[in-house]
Design an enzyme around this catalytic site. Structure first.
Site, PDB file in Angstrom:
ATOM      1  N   TYR A   1       0.706  -1.389   0.067  1.00 28.97           N
ATOM      2  CA  TYR A   1       0.121   0.099  -0.016  1.00 28.97           C
ATOM      3  C   TYR A   1       0.842   1.166   0.246  1.00 28.97           C
ATOM      4  CZ  TYR A   1       0.271  -0.229   5.139  1.00 28.97           C
ATOM      5  OH  TYR A   1       0.859  -0.414   6.622  1.00 28.97           O
ATOM      6  N   CYS A   2       0.332   2.270  -0.509  1.00 26.47           N
ATOM      7  CA  CYS A   2       1.198   3.749  -0.735  1.00 26.47           C
ATOM      8  C   CYS A   2       2.367   3.532  -1.295  1.00 26.47           C
ATOM      9  CB  CYS A   2       1.126   4.307   0.585  1.00 26.47           C
ATOM     10  SG  CYS A   2       1.541   5.934   0.259  1.00 26.47           S
TER      11      CYS A   2
END
Length: 275
Positions: A144-145
């Site tokens: 994620y990110c």
């Protein structure tokens, strides 16, 4: 080590306990305040450590997901409060096992984006000498990110770095997944995107999360390491480099500026979540 750490008297602000039950928006207001103070030479450079309980910080692109309200319900049902930050990036999990660090320094000379990021990378390597040779900075697909300065060991991401510039100050921020399960945090974000997208095509390409590519430092190091221990490591390293460390929270005259930035951030977050 970057000369920045050897030549400056660092101001240290420890919010690893005091911020836990407060909104992460307060931390973004704090870093904006510190950028202003440092950028206007009203404060020495700052290292701030901070921890917040059970929140998911969303980016602007996340808020444009076609079924964002349903996605945020997934987060709330899991016990995580969603907020929208005032800088780039995508969804990130914060909880008591995640230590965040902000390096805030003035842009007195031209400091490129990459140089600022590498200051944080080198700082983290210095904090974990037992991992220094194994820590790599490159985008971990499936995390994620994701970003160019994801930090990983053996392909498993444990940290991500962001950067904000304002008022002649630079804040480089990192989240370090120290305790608990990195893949469980990633699974929460996978479910968030699954519900928020529902396979609809969008102009922006959101990450396809594969939870196994993320891990905590406890998992990577195969030993019990805690947020408290890492916070102590940071202070010890700074003392070794500089011989002194200013433990100084915001002073009375600085709190008015903090109130200004905090009010602005809360209003902006409310307007985004109400759309």
């Amino acid at each position: 080590m970057d000369r920045l750490f050897n030549e400056k008297d660092w101001r240290f602000i420890d919010q690893s306990f005091s911020a836990r039950n407060r909104s992460p928006l307060e931390s973004f207001g704090m870093d904006d305040t510190l950028c202003h103070l440092v950028g206007h030479e009203k404060s020495n450079p700052v290292i701030r450590t901070w921890v917040h309980d059970d929140a998911v910080v969303l980016g602007i692109q996340d808020h444009r997901l076609p079924f964002i309200e349903e996605g945020m319900s997934v987060l709330r049902n899991a016990g995580y409060e969603p907020i929208v930050r005032n800088s780039g990036g995508l969804a990130v999990v914060l909880d008591s096992g995640v230590l965040n660090i902000s390096l805030v320094f003035a842009e007195k000379e031209s400091v490129s984006i990459d140089v600022a990021f590498m200051r944080m990378v080198n700082f983290i390597k210095a904090i974990f000498p037992e991992l220094e040779a194994r820590i790599e900075a490159y985008e971990i697909v499936g995390s994620y990110c994701p970003g160019t300065y994801d930090l990983s060991v053996d392909g498993r991401k444990f940290a991500g770095i962001s950067q904000r510039r304002m008022q002649n100050g630079i804040a480089v921020q990192i989240y370090l997944c120290i305790e608990g399960s990195g893949s469980e945090r990633a699974e929460l974000i996978r479910q968030f995107y699954e519900v928020s997208l529902k396979n609809e095509k969008t102009k922006f390409v959101y990450p396809r999360i594969t939870p196994h590519v993320m891990a905590s430092l406890q998992e990577i190091m195969s030993k019990k390491i805690t947020v408290t221990e890492v916070n102590s490591r940071i202070q010890q390293r700074l003392l070794e480099w500089n011989g002194d460390l200013q433990f100084m929270p915001l002073q009375q005259e600085e709190l008015e500026l903090y109130s200004h930035y905090l009010t602005r951030i809360f209003k902006r977050n409310e307007s985004l979540l109400s759309i």
